[in-house]
Write a protein that holds these residues in place. Structure first.
Motif, PDB file in Angstrom:
ATOM      1  N   THR A 216     -17.281 -27.001  81.745  1.00  0.00           N
ATOM      2  CA  THR A 216     -17.496 -28.440  81.919  1.00  0.00           C
ATOM      3  C   THR A 216     -17.571 -28.738  83.415  1.00  0.00           C
ATOM      4  O   THR A 216     -17.365 -27.840  84.238  1.00  0.00           O
ATOM      5  CB  THR A 216     -16.325 -29.221  81.298  1.00  0.00           C
ATOM      6  N   PRO A 217     -17.838 -29.987  83.795  1.00  0.00           N
ATOM      7  CA  PRO A 217     -17.794 -30.314  85.230  1.00  0.00           C
ATOM      8  C   PRO A 217     -16.465 -29.934  85.876  1.00  0.00           C
ATOM      9  O   PRO A 217     -16.425 -29.490  87.026  1.00  0.00           O
ATOM     10  CB  PRO A 217     -18.002 -31.834  85.238  1.00  0.00           C
ATOM     11  N   VAL A 218     -15.354 -30.053  85.120  1.00  0.00           N
ATOM     12  CA  VAL A 218     -14.042 -29.693  85.662  1.00  0.00           C
ATOM     13  C   VAL A 218     -13.988 -28.200  85.993  1.00  0.00           C
ATOM     14  O   VAL A 218     -13.400 -27.782  86.999  1.00  0.00           O
ATOM     15  CB  VAL A 218     -12.927 -30.064  84.662  1.00  0.00           C
ATOM     16  N   THR A 219     -14.615 -27.383  85.155  1.00  0.00           N
ATOM     17  CA  THR A 219     -14.628 -25.933  85.383  1.00  0.00           C
ATOM     18  C   THR A 219     -15.311 -25.612  86.709  1.00  0.00           C
ATOM     19  O   THR A 219     -14.797 -24.841  87.521  1.00  0.00           O
ATOM     20  CB  THR A 219     -15.364 -25.222  84.234  1.00  0.00           C
ATOM     21  N   TYR A 220     -16.470 -26.196  86.922  1.00  0.00           N
ATOM     22  CA  TYR A 220     -17.208 -25.952  88.170  1.00  0.00           C
ATOM     23  C   TYR A 220     -16.455 -26.544  89.366  1.00  0.00           C
ATOM     24  O   TYR A 220     -16.386 -25.920  90.430  1.00  0.00           O
ATOM     25  CB  TYR A 220     -18.605 -26.553  88.069  1.00  0.00           C
ATOM     26  N   ASN A 221     -15.887 -27.733  89.199  1.00  0.00           N
ATOM     27  CA  ASN A 221     -15.144 -28.356  90.300  1.00  0.00           C
ATOM     28  C   ASN A 221     -13.938 -27.514  90.702  1.00  0.00           C
ATOM     29  O   ASN A 221     -13.628 -27.352  91.886  1.00  0.00           O
ATOM     30  CB  ASN A 221     -14.673 -29.756  89.892  1.00  0.00           C
ATOM     31  N   THR A 222     -13.253 -26.956  89.685  1.00  0.00           N
ATOM     32  CA  THR A 222     -12.085 -26.129  89.963  1.00  0.00           C
ATOM     33  C   THR A 222     -12.486 -24.841  90.665  1.00  0.00           C
ATOM     34  O   THR A 222     -11.794 -24.372  91.579  1.00  0.00           O
ATOM     35  CB  THR A 222     -11.332 -25.812  88.658  1.00  0.00           C
ATOM     36  N   MET A 223     -13.601 -24.251  90.248  1.00  0.00           N
ATOM     37  CA  MET A 223     -14.079 -23.032  90.905  1.00  0.00           C
ATOM     38  C   MET A 223     -14.481 -23.320  92.361  1.00  0.00           C
ATOM     39  O   MET A 223     -14.265 -22.495  93.255  1.00  0.00           O
ATOM     40  CB  MET A 223     -15.260 -22.446  90.132  1.00  0.00           C
ATOM     41  N   MET A 224     -15.037 -24.495  92.600  1.00  0.00           N
ATOM     42  CA  MET A 224     -15.359 -24.883  93.976  1.00  0.00           C
ATOM     43  C   MET A 224     -14.096 -24.943  94.822  1.00  0.00           C
ATOM     44  O   MET A 224     -14.088 -24.578  95.999  1.00  0.00           O
ATOM     45  CB  MET A 224     -16.052 -26.248  93.987  1.00  0.00           C
ATOM     46  N   HIS A 225     -13.006 -25.375  94.198  1.00  0.00           N
ATOM     47  CA  HIS A 225     -11.732 -25.485  94.906  1.00  0.00           C
ATOM     48  C   HIS A 225     -11.236 -24.117  95.389  1.00  0.00           C
ATOM     49  O   HIS A 225     -10.503 -24.021  96.381  1.00  0.00           O
ATOM     50  CB  HIS A 225     -10.700 -26.133  93.981  1.00  0.00           C
ATOM     51  N   VAL A 226     -11.639 -23.048  94.700  1.00  0.00           N
ATOM     52  CA  VAL A 226     -11.235 -21.696  95.085  1.00  0.00           C
ATOM     53  C   VAL A 226     -11.729 -21.368  96.493  1.00  0.00           C
ATOM     54  O   VAL A 226     -11.077 -20.645  97.254  1.00  0.00           O
ATOM     55  CB  VAL A 226     -11.779 -20.664  94.067  1.00  0.00           C
ATOM     56  N   TYR A 227     -12.895 -21.906  96.844  1.00  0.00           N
ATOM     57  CA  TYR A 227     -13.491 -21.622  98.161  1.00  0.00           C
ATOM     58  C   TYR A 227     -12.906 -22.494  99.274  1.00  0.00           C
ATOM     59  O   TYR A 227     -13.251 -22.326 100.444  1.00  0.00           O
ATOM     60  CB  TYR A 227     -14.999 -21.849  98.108  1.00  0.00           C
ATOM     61  N   SER A 228     -12.027 -23.431  98.906  1.00  0.00           N
ATOM     62  CA  SER A 228     -11.558 -24.437  99.860  1.00  0.00           C
ATOM     63  C   SER A 228     -10.875 -23.822 101.079  1.00  0.00           C
ATOM     64  O   SER A 228     -11.206 -24.150 102.221  1.00  0.00           O
ATOM     65  CB  SER A 228     -10.610 -25.403  99.152  1.00  0.00           C
ATOM     66  N   ASP A 229      -9.896 -22.921 100.850  1.00  0.00           N
ATOM     67  CA  ASP A 229      -9.153 -22.351 101.979  1.00  0.00           C
ATOM     68  C   ASP A 229     -10.029 -21.474 102.868  1.00  0.00           C
ATOM     69  O   ASP A 229      -9.827 -21.397 104.078  1.00  0.00           O
ATOM     70  CB  ASP A 229      -7.970 -21.536 101.459  1.00  0.00           C
ATOM     71  N   ARG A 230     -11.020 -20.813 102.261  1.00  0.00           N
ATOM     72  CA  ARG A 230     -11.891 -19.932 103.039  1.00  0.00           C
ATOM     73  C   ARG A 230     -12.863 -20.730 103.905  1.00  0.00           C
ATOM     74  O   ARG A 230     -13.403 -20.214 104.878  1.00  0.00           O
ATOM     75  CB  ARG A 230     -12.678 -19.022 102.093  1.00  0.00           C
ATOM     76  N   ALA A 231     -13.122 -21.981 103.531  1.00  0.00           N
ATOM     77  CA  ALA A 231     -14.141 -22.781 104.214  1.00  0.00           C
ATOM     78  C   ALA A 231     -13.793 -23.071 105.666  1.00  0.00           C
ATOM     79  O   ALA A 231     -14.679 -23.292 106.493  1.00  0.00           O
ATOM     80  CB  ALA A 231     -14.361 -24.093 103.463  1.00  0.00           C
ATOM     81  N   GLU A 232     -12.504 -23.065 106.013  1.00  0.00           N
ATOM     82  CA  GLU A 232     -12.106 -23.401 107.380  1.00  0.00           C
ATOM     83  C   GLU A 232     -12.665 -22.408 108.393  1.00  0.00           C
ATOM     84  O   GLU A 232     -13.004 -22.781 109.515  1.00  0.00           O
ATOM     85  CB  GLU A 232     -10.581 -23.447 107.469  1.00  0.00           C
ATOM     86  N   THR A 233     -12.747 -21.141 108.005  1.00  0.00           N
ATOM     87  CA  THR A 233     -13.200 -20.110 108.943  1.00  0.00           C
ATOM     88  C   THR A 233     -14.502 -19.434 108.522  1.00  0.00           C
ATOM     89  O   THR A 233     -15.120 -18.740 109.327  1.00  0.00           O
ATOM     90  CB  THR A 233     -12.115 -19.029 109.099  1.00  0.00           C
TER      91      THR A 233
END
Length: 710
Positions: A216-233
């Motif tokens: 669902t949209p929540v599934t994709y949104n949650t998977m996007m969150h996985v990349y959150s910490d890596r995005a800083e660098t």
């Protein structure tokens, strides 16, 4: 009450529930009828959890299972009790109805231990067993703890549930292969762990959901969150999130508001110029999606993300023109919020904080006025909203800190800003208790920085005033961390420098020295604090100011000889000390040309570069001490040649040179186009040189015409 406790005041709801429980007990004793049953206790435990009162929930559970009552909790009781812990973790920001942050919420690992114990009790019960809701609550809590141990535990229970489901040993009405909740929770459980294992496990659960067509949209949104910490660098993490968006659309799944805000958040974490452009791009795409689907309406969150991204980039940007463009974009977004027809779109605490922070980065001298105006507007909106709503506008300490930062950028050009800063600080003192604001050292640091750069004698008095009002900010404790020690050293240095007013006032140095004397030892042994005292001495126009500068410099040399780290910076302190000594010689009421010349020769012989300010101050000494004539002109030309060699020709130096030398001599040694190597080590706008050169040419032409007329 249990069903409606989310819609009314939660604390009040719990009080009513406790009252009716007492009435029920009295009623049962009086008429000898059945008292509270399992439903009564279940409701009370649930209401206590909603009111953030975990201890009350635990007391009701203990009373229920005590020998005096003797009610055996069923699966529903365990589920409700476990959910109390799941909804009261410290990782989530919770507010009470009065807008204050909830205190006493439980630590994630403590909650995990308690819930796993309850779940084990339920598993070992002879009468009741965990159902799908039990696993759902357990995995929900474990996914929110954000530790590898909790994620591993969630993985174990998720696999256990799937095994039970496979053999038909558990009801799967709300959890399992046919529902996306389990997969989303497991992706989220691993999302908070920045490791390759966590990333692979999150990806496994995501691909499993995508394959079985339950994503669902929540599934994709949650998977996007996985990349959150890596995005800083890692910029590639942001690019991968955009690819997930494309996959989402390709599978026919409509992106939600959270989808757009998540992508914007991840791009904003990268903190670069092009990432801010990406944030604004997705902000515009969200607006475009709204024109096609009215349910996808940009909310306050998206506006705030855009503003915060602009504020981060404005801090990184060095070019004033580019900063101006970023500030203008922020003003446009803010204007759109304040004039929106949607009642839900209005500035919040974050909005005002981001806007004030952006304005504080403006190079314009009057930017502080706009920052202060926004702060006052924020406070006025709070007063009209009574400051009680958790979604309302609440002034923040960061907003005050940013206003002082804006003031410090302009205070050297406008000494009266120190008085304005004092008014803002009084405003903070007025409202801080009402909104539980804390006097953070950063607020005081930025305020003191305004005073230190204002060149106003009143600034020193204001520094003493606020040091008296907030002595705890200036207090030292042996348990302080190194960053806190640096903070307190910086505070004292700014307080001392607030007395540097460039006035002929012998009292200023004594007042600054008194602050130094009464400072903690950890402050007095810091050479940078002594540099502040040396600056006060050099700015004072009294006849003995060079002597005081020499005393401070000797103290710094003594400190450097005792500390290896300071000794490594010895040349730096010597350079600064000679600049301050030269400044004192040029400002002093006495004639200190000999001292200035000796200092100049020492610096020249040291092999260290001659800085523009150092040479400029020596030229002022020449102007103040030597009479006009050929000898003075020759010395000025010699010093100017050294400035050219060291790339230290500043606009101020050319202005002074223009007054020291005859017009013909000035035009001879200063070409029409200033060579780049002459100004290589000077921070100044190139246009400033052109303006000075034009004025000097006009002066030369005027003098030539006068000579011709004569």
């Amino acid at each position: 009450l249990y069903r409606t406790s989310c819609e009314v005041n939660r604390k009040e709801s719990l009080a009513y529930a406790n009252k009716w429980m007492t009435n029920l007990k009295k009623f049962s004793e009086l008429y000898e009828v059945d008292g509270p049953d399992v439903n009564s206790y279940t409701s009370l435990i649930g209401i206590s959890g909603k009111a953030y009162d975990i201890e009350q929930a635990e007391e009701w559970f203990q009373e229920m299972t005590s020998d005096a009552v003797g009610i055996e909790p069923d699966t529903l009781v365990y589920n409700v009790f476990m959910d109390v812990y799941a909804n009261n973790l410290q990782t989530s920001s919770k507010f009470q109805e009065d807008g204050t942050r909830v205190k006493g919420v439980i630590d994630g690992e403590v909650a995990r231990a308690k819930v796993e114990k309850l779940f084990k009790e339920l598993q070992q019960s002879n009468k009741y067993k965990p159902d799908s809701d039990s696993y759902k609550v357990l995995i929900k809590l474990l996914s929110r703890v954000n530790t590898t141990a909790a994620a591993s535990s969630a993985e174990f229970f998720a696999q256990e549930f799937l095994s039970l489901q496979e053999i038909g040993a558990i009801d799967t009405s709300e959890l399992g292969e046919i529902d996306d909740y389990l997969h989303n929770a497991m992706i989220y459980a691993w999302a908070g762990n920045d490791s390759d294992l966590a990333f692979e496990r999150a990806k496994w659960w995501f691909e499993k959901a995508e394959k079985t067509l339950i994503a669902t949209p929540v599934t994709y949104n949650t998977m996007m969150h996985v990349y959150s910490d890596r995005a800083e660098t890692d910029r590639n993490a942001c690019v991968e999130v955009e690819k997930l968006f494309d996959r989402m659309v390709r599978h026919g799944i409509e992106p939600s508001n959270t989808t757009y805000s998540t992508i914007m958040t991840i791009w904003s974490k990268h903190k670069s110029r092009d990432s801010t452009a990406k944030v604004l791009y997705w902000f515009d795409r969200h607006h475009d999606a709204f024109t096609r689907n009215a349910s996808i309406r940009p909310a306050i969150r998206e506006y705030n993300i855009a503003l915060m991204a602009l504020s981060n980039t404005a801090k990184l940007e060095e070019k004033s023109e580019r900063k101006g463009d970023l500030i203008q974009s922020a003003r446009q977004i803010f204007r759109e919020m304040t004039h929106s027809r949607n009642a839900d779109i209005r500035p919040t605490t974050v909005t005002y904080g981001a806007m004030i922070k952006i304005i504080s980065e403006s190079p314009k001298p009057n930017a502080w006025r706009e920052a202060k105006s926004l702060l006052v507007e924020c406070i006025d909106n709070t007063r009209s909203d009574q400051g009680m709503n958790m979604d309302g506008v609440r002034p923040s300490g960061q907003a005050f800190s940013s206003v002082f930062a804006a003031m410090s950028n302009a205070s050297s050009r406008n000494p009266l800003i120190a008085i304005e800063a004092d008014e803002v600080m009084e405003l903070f003192r007025e409202i801080k208790s009402r909104f539980s604001l804390r006097m953070h050292p950063q607020i005081m640091q930025n305020f003191m920085r305004v005073l230190a750069s204002s060149n106003n004698k009143e600034a020193g008095l204001l520094a003493e005033k606020w040091m008296t009002l907030y002595p705890e900010i200036f207090s030292y404790s042996p348990t302080m961390q190194s960053s806190d020690v640096l903070s307190i050293q910086h505070l004292y240095r700014m307080a001392i420098e607030s007395w540097a007013s460039f006035e002929q006032d012998s009292d200023a140095y004594e007042r600054a020295n008194a602050i130094y004397i009464h400072a903690p030892d950890v402050v007095k042994t810091n050479p940078f604090v002594l540099m502040g005292l040396m600056k006060v001495a050099s700015s004072n126009k009294s006849a003995d100011s060079p002597t005081k500068v020499k005393e401070c410099l000797d103290q710094i040399r003594n400190l450097c000889s005792k500390d290896a780290e300071d000794n490594a910076n010895g040349e730096f302190f010597e350079d600064i000390g000679r600049v301050q000594l030269m400044t004192a010689c040029s400002n002093s009421a006495g004639d200190h040309f000999q001292t200035a010349t000796e200092t100049f020769e020492v610096q020249k012989a040291s092999g260290r570069p001659l800085r523009d300010n150092f040479i400029l101050r020596y030229l002022f000494c020449i102007k103040n001490s030597l009479d006009p004539g050929v000898d003075r002109d020759d010395l000025v030309k010699e010093i100017f040649q050294l400035a050219c060699y060291h790339g230290a020709v500043s606009p101020q130096m050319l202005r002074l040179l223009n007054t020291l030398l005859p017009a013909n001599d000035y035009s001879t040694i200063v070409p029409r186009d200033i060579p780049n190597d002459w100004i290589a080590n000077v921070k100044a706008d190139r246009r400033a040189y052109h303006d000075i050169h034009s004025s000097s040419r006009r002066r030369h032409t005027t003098n030539a015409r006068r000579d011709n007329d004569n």
